[in-house]
Write a protein that holds these residues in place. Sequence first.
Motif, PDB file in Angstrom:
ATOM      1  N   LYS A 258       0.731 -12.067  12.766  1.00  0.00           N
ATOM      2  CA  LYS A 258      -1.200 -12.604  12.128  1.00  0.00           C
ATOM      3  C   LYS A 258      -1.094 -13.235  13.695  1.00  0.00           C
ATOM      4  CE  LYS A 258      -0.291 -12.434   7.516  1.00  0.00           C
ATOM      5  NZ  LYS A 258      -1.694 -12.244   7.318  1.00  0.00           N
ATOM      6  N   ILE A 259      -0.772 -13.726  14.533  1.00  0.00           N
ATOM      7  CA  ILE A 259      -1.620 -14.580  15.558  1.00  0.00           C
ATOM      8  C   ILE A 259      -2.325 -12.711  16.278  1.00  0.00           C
ATOM      9  CG2 ILE A 259      -1.700 -15.346  18.601  1.00  0.00           C
ATOM     10  CD1 ILE A 259       0.256 -17.284  16.762  1.00  0.00           C
ATOM     11  N   PHE A 260      -1.500 -12.216  16.628  1.00  0.00           N
ATOM     12  CA  PHE A 260      -2.508 -10.793  17.450  1.00  0.00           C
ATOM     13  C   PHE A 260      -2.489  -9.906  16.742  1.00  0.00           C
ATOM     14  CE2 PHE A 260       0.655 -13.373  20.129  1.00  0.00           C
ATOM     15  CZ  PHE A 260       0.213 -13.206  21.503  1.00  0.00           C
ATOM     16  N   ALA A 261      -2.548 -10.078  15.606  1.00  0.00           N
ATOM     17  CA  ALA A 261      -3.682  -8.682  14.373  1.00  0.00           C
ATOM     18  C   ALA A 261      -2.324  -7.700  14.609  1.00  0.00           C
ATOM     19  CB  ALA A 261      -4.482  -8.360  14.730  1.00  0.00           C
ATOM     20  N   LEU A 262      -1.228  -7.525  14.537  1.00  0.00           N
ATOM     21  CA  LEU A 262      -0.357  -6.088  14.789  1.00  0.00           C
ATOM     22  C   LEU A 262      -0.303  -5.618  13.352  1.00  0.00           C
ATOM     23  CD1 LEU A 262       1.931  -7.758  17.213  1.00  0.00           C
ATOM     24  CD2 LEU A 262      -0.326  -6.582  17.875  1.00  0.00           C
ATOM     25  N   PRO A 263      -0.346  -4.856  12.859  1.00  0.00           N
ATOM     26  CA  PRO A 263      -0.234  -4.078  12.046  1.00  0.00           C
ATOM     27  C   PRO A 263       1.445  -3.320  11.999  1.00  0.00           C
ATOM     28  CG  PRO A 263      -0.763  -2.489  12.950  1.00  0.00           C
ATOM     29  CD  PRO A 263      -0.537  -3.794  14.426  1.00  0.00           C
ATOM     30  N   GLY A 264       2.253  -4.857  11.284  1.00  0.00           N
ATOM     31  CA  GLY A 264       3.145  -4.533  11.256  1.00  0.00           C
ATOM     32  C   GLY A 264       4.522  -5.101  10.586  1.00  0.00           C
ATOM     33  N   PHE A 265       5.715  -4.800  10.393  1.00  0.00           N
ATOM     34  CA  PHE A 265       6.713  -4.783   9.446  1.00  0.00           C
ATOM     35  C   PHE A 265       6.352  -6.211   8.478  1.00  0.00           C
ATOM     36  CE2 PHE A 265      10.778  -5.977   7.475  1.00  0.00           C
ATOM     37  CZ  PHE A 265      11.181  -4.717   6.947  1.00  0.00           C
ATOM     38  N   GLY A 266       6.273  -6.742   9.684  1.00  0.00           N
ATOM     39  CA  GLY A 266       6.243  -8.533   8.665  1.00  0.00           C
ATOM     40  C   GLY A 266       5.149  -8.571   8.292  1.00  0.00           C
ATOM     41  N   THR A 267       4.106  -7.968   8.416  1.00  0.00           N
ATOM     42  CA  THR A 267       2.641  -8.289   7.129  1.00  0.00           C
ATOM     43  C   THR A 267       2.399  -7.505   6.131  1.00  0.00           C
ATOM     44  OG1 THR A 267       1.467  -8.595   9.653  1.00  0.00           O
ATOM     45  CG2 THR A 267      -0.165  -8.242   7.980  1.00  0.00           C
ATOM     46  N   TYR A 268       3.665  -6.786   6.417  1.00  0.00           N
ATOM     47  CA  TYR A 268       3.811  -5.426   5.345  1.00  0.00           C
ATOM     48  C   TYR A 268       4.915  -6.916   4.215  1.00  0.00           C
ATOM     49  CZ  TYR A 268       4.953  -1.183   1.998  1.00  0.00           C
ATOM     50  OH  TYR A 268       5.096  -1.181   1.451  1.00  0.00           O
ATOM     51  N   ALA A 269       5.791  -7.171   4.969  1.00  0.00           N
ATOM     52  CA  ALA A 269       6.604  -8.165   3.731  1.00  0.00           C
ATOM     53  C   ALA A 269       5.959  -9.083   3.699  1.00  0.00           C
ATOM     54  CB  ALA A 269       7.968  -8.271   4.964  1.00  0.00           C
ATOM     55  N   TYR A 270       5.860  -9.595   3.661  1.00  0.00           N
ATOM     56  CA  TYR A 270       4.777 -10.346   3.234  1.00  0.00           C
ATOM     57  C   TYR A 270       3.796 -10.189   2.321  1.00  0.00           C
ATOM     58  CZ  TYR A 270       0.644 -15.026   3.407  1.00  0.00           C
ATOM     59  OH  TYR A 270      -0.333 -15.888   2.641  1.00  0.00           O
ATOM     60  N   THR A 271       2.854  -9.235   2.794  1.00  0.00           N
ATOM     61  CA  THR A 271       2.041  -8.795   1.719  1.00  0.00           C
ATOM     62  C   THR A 271       3.127  -8.075  -0.025  1.00  0.00           C
ATOM     63  OG1 THR A 271       0.276  -7.336   3.289  1.00  0.00           O
ATOM     64  CG2 THR A 271      -0.277  -7.426   0.992  1.00  0.00           C
ATOM     65  N   THR A 272       3.540  -7.134   0.245  1.00  0.00           N
ATOM     66  CA  THR A 272       4.720  -7.193  -0.395  1.00  0.00           C
ATOM     67  C   THR A 272       5.005  -8.220  -1.549  1.00  0.00           C
ATOM     68  OG1 THR A 272       5.886  -6.603   0.394  1.00  0.00           O
ATOM     69  CG2 THR A 272       4.620  -5.151   0.529  1.00  0.00           C
ATOM     70  N   THR A 273       5.554  -9.828  -1.035  1.00  0.00           N
ATOM     71  CA  THR A 273       6.111 -10.142  -1.508  1.00  0.00           C
ATOM     72  C   THR A 273       5.141 -11.090  -1.995  1.00  0.00           C
ATOM     73  OG1 THR A 273       7.472 -10.408   0.370  1.00  0.00           O
ATOM     74  CG2 THR A 273       6.759 -12.380  -1.305  1.00  0.00           C
ATOM     75  N   ILE A 274       3.997 -11.736  -2.020  1.00  0.00           N
ATOM     76  CA  ILE A 274       2.908 -12.403  -2.664  1.00  0.00           C
ATOM     77  C   ILE A 274       1.806 -11.129  -3.739  1.00  0.00           C
ATOM     78  CG2 ILE A 274       0.561 -12.580  -2.210  1.00  0.00           C
ATOM     79  CD1 ILE A 274       1.967 -14.867  -0.761  1.00  0.00           C
ATOM     80  N   GLN A 275       2.134  -9.804  -3.931  1.00  0.00           N
ATOM     81  CA  GLN A 275       1.597  -9.428  -4.940  1.00  0.00           C
ATOM     82  C   GLN A 275       2.853  -8.897  -5.772  1.00  0.00           C
ATOM     83  OE1 GLN A 275       1.178  -5.220  -2.762  1.00  0.00           O
ATOM     84  NE2 GLN A 275      -1.257  -5.651  -2.731  1.00  0.00           N
ATOM     85  N   GLY A 276       3.867  -9.086  -5.194  1.00  0.00           N
ATOM     86  CA  GLY A 276       5.249  -9.108  -6.469  1.00  0.00           C
ATOM     87  C   GLY A 276       5.604  -7.642  -6.388  1.00  0.00           C
ATOM     88  N   ASP A 277       5.913  -6.881  -5.342  1.00  0.00           N
ATOM     89  CA  ASP A 277       5.414  -5.572  -5.351  1.00  0.00           C
ATOM     90  C   ASP A 277       6.920  -5.279  -5.404  1.00  0.00           C
ATOM     91  OD1 ASP A 277       5.385  -2.476  -5.801  1.00  0.00           O
ATOM     92  OD2 ASP A 277       3.596  -2.831  -4.238  1.00  0.00           O
ATOM     93  N   LEU A 278       7.969  -5.026  -6.676  1.00  0.00           N
ATOM     94  CA  LEU A 278       9.513  -4.651  -6.494  1.00  0.00           C
ATOM     95  C   LEU A 278       9.939  -3.491  -4.926  1.00  0.00           C
ATOM     96  CD1 LEU A 278      12.033  -6.376  -7.533  1.00  0.00           C
ATOM     97  CD2 LEU A 278      11.580  -4.917  -9.347  1.00  0.00           C
ATOM     98  N   PRO A 279       9.117  -2.870  -5.800  1.00  0.00           N
ATOM     99  CA  PRO A 279       9.926  -1.902  -4.836  1.00  0.00           C
ATOM    100  C   PRO A 279      10.068  -1.878  -3.671  1.00  0.00           C
ATOM    101  CG  PRO A 279       8.541  -0.111  -6.908  1.00  0.00           C
ATOM    102  CD  PRO A 279       8.385  -2.272  -6.653  1.00  0.00           C
ATOM    103  N   ALA A 280       8.575  -2.306  -3.397  1.00  0.00           N
ATOM    104  CA  ALA A 280       8.295  -3.049  -1.719  1.00  0.00           C
ATOM    105  C   ALA A 280       9.050  -3.731  -1.397  1.00  0.00           C
ATOM    106  CB  ALA A 280       6.677  -2.904  -1.462  1.00  0.00           C
ATOM    107  N   MET A 281       9.137  -4.586  -2.162  1.00  0.00           N
ATOM    108  CA  MET A 281      10.121  -5.600  -1.728  1.00  0.00           C
ATOM    109  C   MET A 281      11.794  -5.211  -1.783  1.00  0.00           C
ATOM    110  SD  MET A 281       8.411  -8.987  -4.233  1.00  0.00           S
ATOM    111  CE  MET A 281      10.095 -10.112  -4.030  1.00  0.00           C
ATOM    112  N   LEU A 282      11.686  -4.061  -2.260  1.00  0.00           N
ATOM    113  CA  LEU A 282      13.307  -3.980  -2.257  1.00  0.00           C
ATOM    114  C   LEU A 282      13.735  -3.415  -1.010  1.00  0.00           C
ATOM    115  CD1 LEU A 282      14.311  -3.001  -5.773  1.00  0.00           C
ATOM    116  CD2 LEU A 282      15.421  -4.940  -4.252  1.00  0.00           C
ATOM    117  N   GLY A 283      12.490  -2.730  -0.245  1.00  0.00           N
ATOM    118  CA  GLY A 283      12.632  -1.929   0.936  1.00  0.00           C
ATOM    119  C   GLY A 283      12.585  -2.436   2.259  1.00  0.00           C
TER     120      GLY A 283
END
Length: 313
Positions: A258-283
Amino acid sequence: MTRFLLRRIGEGLVLIFIVTAITFFLTAAANIPIARNLLGPSASEAQVAAMNAKLGLDQPVVQRYFEWLAGVAHGDLGTSYFTSQPVGDAIMARLPVTLSVLLVASILTILISGVLGIVGASKGGVTDGVIQGVSIVTYVFPGIILGIVMVYVFAIQLKWVPAIGYVPFADSPIGWFQSIILPAILLSIGGIATVASQLRGSMVDELGREYVRTLRSRGAGTRSILYKHTLRNAAGPALTTFSLQFIVMFGGSLFIEKIFALPGFGTYAYTTTIQGDLPAMLGVTLVSVGLVVVVNTIVDLANGWLNPKVRTE
């Protein structure tokens, strides 16, 4: 060693199964209105029911989980509800960013904490006190303030590195290193302090043991005692501490990205969790637990090499 490795792999697979099952059933129990979120509040009940059927959300929960497991066994992590992108492709596009930062941060943690721990234990006195004091300060200092200061000094003022963004290694190895070095340093600081403290304490204990006095009485040099004997015995607890710190660094990668605006795995994990995107969350859960299992297995193998007794425990 083979049995030792197979046992660790088996334990890792069981852990992955348990964690993904907990994630799946807890998310299902939350009853997130996925179809309604996708279609919007104006969608009719018939449209919502049709979307649930399309996504397979009308099937029994246990059946859906084992269907997902069957897909994983064939290399299919499912498809995102919200982007229709294969989860495996989405993760593989982002995981190299996070792994790059974690790799450099891990190398920094091991090398710097090793030097600090050995110097602190062998020198003692003022040198040891200064090292411990610096370690404590860096451990408790707020990471976000340190990150801002580092960006301002090294990126904005000195212009040595970019302030934000990521450069793939294939595009430019130098650009890649410049884009991840500040995030890696910031991510490793807490781990360096913790591992160095553990290593120093273990080294001090080893240096006070009877076998060290025996070696000295036989004329063994200080360097030989430090690196051939005490470091080998003290490295086990330090490696275990590092494996725990790796989990902390992995969890902290979202903050760093978040600090360095990196398009990484952590950002993806956060987004999918907020959305409740179950397949992405499981992945995300599968890859996260798998990565931790791999690192812990490597640490266990290193401990087994350093101390063969560990293999039979």
